[in-house]
Scaffold this motif. Sequence first.
Motif: not given
Length: 196
Positions: A7, A10-12, A14-15
């Motif tokens: 998680q 994935e969030s990193s 998308k930044r």
Amino acid sequence: MAARVIQVMESSSKRPGDARADTEVCHENIARLSEAYFEMIALMSNLPALTRSSGESSSDVNRDSDQHLFDIFQRQRTSYLITLHVIKVLVLNSAIQCKMTEVIGLSADAMTLSMRQIELAQDFLNALESVPFLHLQAEGEPSVEKIRRVGSLLLELAHSAENDVVKSQANQSAMRLVDMLVRLNSKASDVLGQQT
């Protein structure tokens, strides 16, 4: 722990680029993720002794109730081993997709990553083949879904790899998984078979 690592990767990824521009913060995040990944691997490496070997039914298991408990334990062991191997495959795949392979201690070199993917898939196959087939059947669709997921990743690798050896190895491993799905009489084998 694996879900958290995936998680955060994935969030990193998308930044926006400017949010990741602060290299000091970026290095700290990668270091924290690497530490979490290492903890996850350490947990997987420190398996209880009973899960490391299949443990044949001992001569002491002579009553039906003892045999039943032994069978339950072996099915749980099967589920545990399959899940651990799938977790490794999924974390690697996520790191590759998010372009954060340094988190798991790998370079971004395509050949290195392909070899690691095939190595983990073959470990998964060896684990599948080391457990009694009856226990795989008892696991049902959750087991089939894990096999299908790894098979799909291998087929994707076989189609996208530039190296012929990688393509061949990925395809051979995928076909072994398709054979396993066919033996399990799963609808997932039809889906994977159509992708080849």
